[in-house]
Design a protein around this motif. Structure first.
Motif: not given
Length: 334
Positions: A208-216, A252-260, A262-269, A273-276
């Motif tokens: 994800t975009a930032h470390d918000a899921f440690n408790y999860f 071979r992780i199929p997906a990443v996640f944006v956050e509502t 937070v900007s999605d710019r870094n996730v799209l990077a 990068g994986a596509a490259a």
């Protein structure tokens, strides 16, 4: 994990600051409290919707709740306005998250508490052993406690205690409402455990975009990797993005996640990068991290927020979960 560029704003709350807020609460006149009981409803101000929804569930028709930060608002970066401070002064009780989630609002809380207003930092009421202190954060506690439903229910009990202190005549009501909420959250938690276990083991990684899921992660035994640190104020370095791209490709992780919120710019990077490197990664969906869904929607409730996150994660990472979640109430895509 990235370090915050401004660690002072995320530091563990000082003993002096805790004492200042506690002292200010103790100054509240007993006569004013007595006037609340059995008479006018309590006016409660909550900073985040995660707190506001829990307070509303517990207080029922004996409280009136207003939430400062709406859907899509990042509490890490939010600066209080004059009207926000006026709302604080008008409220009978204030609940905020604490652990400097609302970093730029801390001074306002202290100033308002000095007036005698009861101001409570919900996460700072929890025992320290229940909090997470991630590696590489220089002793900072993670403020995103609501991502573990079991921990958030302990916070709910503490909220009920504080409401009862200011409206003793409705203590029994608050206790009943907490129990009702707890049963719903237990069902949600059981759904999350079952659904997340269906994700193929190699793919049990939430990026994800930032470390918000440690408790999860702690609750459900799933790995989480954030591009930024605990606060969205921290900067995402090129090195960190390269590290995460390597993880995506290797496992071979199929997906990443944006956050509502937070900007999605870094996730799209990461996707690029994986596509490259010859691995197709998709954006698996937008997760609620520091804000919930729109007011009045199912996703705008705490239960709906977690249901949405769990269901979105499971379906994007190759697990099995109903499209509309465990209560069949999630909005479908498209």
């Amino acid at each position: 994990m990235s370090k915050s560029a401004t660690p002072a704003r995320l530091a563990r709350p000082s003993v002096a600051r805790r004492a200042m807020l506690a002292g200010a609460v103790a100054m509240l006149a007993p006569a004013a409290l007595a006037q609340q009981r059995g008479g006018p409803v309590l006016s409660v101000l909550a900073t985040t919707a995660m707190i506001g929804d829990i307070v509303r569930e517990i207080g029922g028709d004996r409280i009136r709740v207003e939430t400062l930060l709406g859907a899509g608002v990042d509490p890490h970066l939010y600066k209080p306005t004059r009207e926000d401070v006026a709302k604080m002064l008008r409220a009978d009780v204030i609940f905020y998250n604490g652990l400097l989630l609302e970093g730029k609002m801390s001074d306002a809380f202290v100033r308002v508490a000095r007036t005698g207003k009861p101001v409570y930092a919900v996460t700072e009421l929890l025992p320290e052993e229940e909090l997470i202190e991630p590696e590489g954060t220089d002793g900072l506690y993670d403020p995103h406690v609501w991502m573990d439903p079991t921990a958030w229910m302990r916070a709910a009990e503490l909220i009920a205690d504080r409401l009862a202190a200011h409206d003793a005549g409705n203590t029994a009501l608050f206790r009943r409402n907490v129990e009702t909420l707890r049963e719903r959250v237990r069902a949600l938690d059981a759904y999350a455990v079952q659904a997340l276990a269906t994700i193929p083991e190699r793919q049990r990684v939430i990026v994800t975009a930032h470390d918000a899921f440690n408790y999860f992660a702690r609750r459900y035994g799933i790995e989480v990797l954030g591009i930024q640190g605990l606060s969205t104020e921290s900067e995402a370095g090129v090195r960190r993005i390269r590290e995460l791209v390597a993880v995506l490709v290797e496992r071979r992780i199929p997906a990443v996640f944006v956050e509502t919120s937070v900007s999605d710019r870094n996730v799209l990077a990461l996707v690029e990068g994986a596509a490259a490197r010859g691995h197709r990664v998709v954006v698996g969906g937008a997760l609620f991290s520091d804000a919930m869904g729109d007011p009045g929607s199912y996703e705008g409730t705490y239960v709906g927020m977690i249901d949405h996150n769990v269901t979105t994660i499971v379906r994007a990472l190759g697990g099995t979960a109903p499209e509309r979640g465990f209560q069949n109430r999630l909005r479908t895509r498209g």
